[in-house]
Scaffold this motif. Sequence first.
Motif, PDB file in Angstrom:
ATOM      1  N   HIS A 101       0.815  -1.163  -0.080  1.00  0.00           N
ATOM      2  CA  HIS A 101      -0.056   0.067   0.006  1.00  0.00           C
ATOM      3  C   HIS A 101       0.805   1.161   0.074  1.00  0.00           C
ATOM      4  O   HIS A 101       1.713   1.315   0.960  1.00  0.00           O
ATOM      5  CB  HIS A 101      -0.720  -0.015   1.365  1.00  0.00           C
ATOM      6  CG  HIS A 101      -2.117   1.108   1.430  1.00  0.00           C
ATOM      7  ND1 HIS A 101      -2.648   1.127   2.539  1.00  0.00           N
ATOM      8  CD2 HIS A 101      -2.261   1.888   0.542  1.00  0.00           C
ATOM      9  CE1 HIS A 101      -3.361   2.173   2.262  1.00  0.00           C
ATOM     10  NE2 HIS A 101      -3.299   2.641   0.947  1.00  0.00           N
ATOM     11  N   HIS A 159       3.908   0.907   2.961  1.00  0.00           N
ATOM     12  CA  HIS A 159       3.732  -0.137   3.708  1.00  0.00           C
ATOM     13  C   HIS A 159       3.013  -1.428   3.417  1.00  0.00           C
ATOM     14  O   HIS A 159       2.909  -1.242   2.320  1.00  0.00           O
ATOM     15  CB  HIS A 159       2.980   0.447   5.231  1.00  0.00           C
ATOM     16  CG  HIS A 159       1.604   0.774   4.890  1.00  0.00           C
ATOM     17  ND1 HIS A 159       0.860   1.903   4.506  1.00  0.00           N
ATOM     18  CD2 HIS A 159       0.496   0.029   5.195  1.00  0.00           C
ATOM     19  CE1 HIS A 159      -0.066   1.930   4.592  1.00  0.00           C
ATOM     20  NE2 HIS A 159      -0.457   0.726   4.750  1.00  0.00           N
ATOM     21  N   ARG A 193      -3.411  -9.180   6.887  1.00  0.00           N
ATOM     22  CA  ARG A 193      -4.595  -9.512   7.352  1.00  0.00           C
ATOM     23  C   ARG A 193      -4.711 -10.908   7.569  1.00  0.00           C
ATOM     24  O   ARG A 193      -4.499 -11.672   6.673  1.00  0.00           O
ATOM     25  CB  ARG A 193      -5.501  -8.950   6.406  1.00  0.00           C
ATOM     26  CG  ARG A 193      -5.249  -7.351   5.910  1.00  0.00           C
ATOM     27  CD  ARG A 193      -6.422  -6.907   5.259  1.00  0.00           C
ATOM     28  NE  ARG A 193      -5.827  -5.673   4.536  1.00  0.00           N
ATOM     29  CZ  ARG A 193      -5.777  -4.349   5.189  1.00  0.00           C
ATOM     30  NH1 ARG A 193      -5.847  -3.979   6.227  1.00  0.00           N
ATOM     31  NH2 ARG A 193      -5.259  -3.339   4.276  1.00  0.00           N
ATOM     32  N   ASP A 242       0.201  -4.431   4.580  1.00  0.00           N
ATOM     33  CA  ASP A 242      -0.863  -4.588   5.381  1.00  0.00           C
ATOM     34  C   ASP A 242      -0.984  -6.186   5.563  1.00  0.00           C
ATOM     35  O   ASP A 242      -1.340  -6.871   4.521  1.00  0.00           O
ATOM     36  CB  ASP A 242      -2.043  -4.148   5.108  1.00  0.00           C
ATOM     37  CG  ASP A 242      -2.140  -2.307   5.209  1.00  0.00           C
ATOM     38  OD1 ASP A 242      -2.120  -2.004   6.038  1.00  0.00           O
ATOM     39  OD2 ASP A 242      -2.019  -1.616   4.063  1.00  0.00           O
TER      40      ASP A 242
END
Length: 189
Positions: free
Chosen positions: A36, A42, A46, A44
């Motif tokens: 992102h 960075h 999930r 992410d």
Amino acid sequence: MLDDYLSKRDFDKTPEPRGGGEAPDADGPIFVIQEHDASSHHWDLRLEVDGVLKSWALPKGPSTDPSEKRLAIQTEDHPLEYANFEGLIPEDQYGGGAVIVWDAGTYEPLDERAIEESLEDGHAKMWLAGEKLEGGWLLQRFKPDEEPDQWLFIKLDDDKADARRNPTSTEPESVLSDRTLEEVEDGDS
Ligand code: MN
């Protein structure tokens, strides 16, 4: 659990999912790592837990080197169908910037107890079966009282550990579309 997610976004302006959709088809709980390019670049992480994607932002991304402790800042739960999201969030919106699905697959908890309990206690081991990442990882919360959202994401020292690999730079393409972040930014489809 998606209140935070929904309140931060204007769905007339962002292409991100509104929630309530279908989870990707999989043989177990899913994980995804999105890259992102927001105000700070960075990754992410999930994990599917209890019908949502528990989420952490990794400023330096994941490492396959067990000696690298990568900071993971817990962020708001995301809807399951976010696992398939890639695209361009408008610059004036929350998280504005390009998103690609950098890695995806399923995971298996490595602790005796349920993943919900491990995360509650701030110490969860899991086996990731992704296209780029495979093997055991530890999510470890630190200073739980002062910094409740600060975790470390650390490769376990198993036979999938590899200190020489650097997949965030050598394998930058989306596992969904083969596109790089730059190609999504430039509007290639
Ligand atoms: Mn993000």
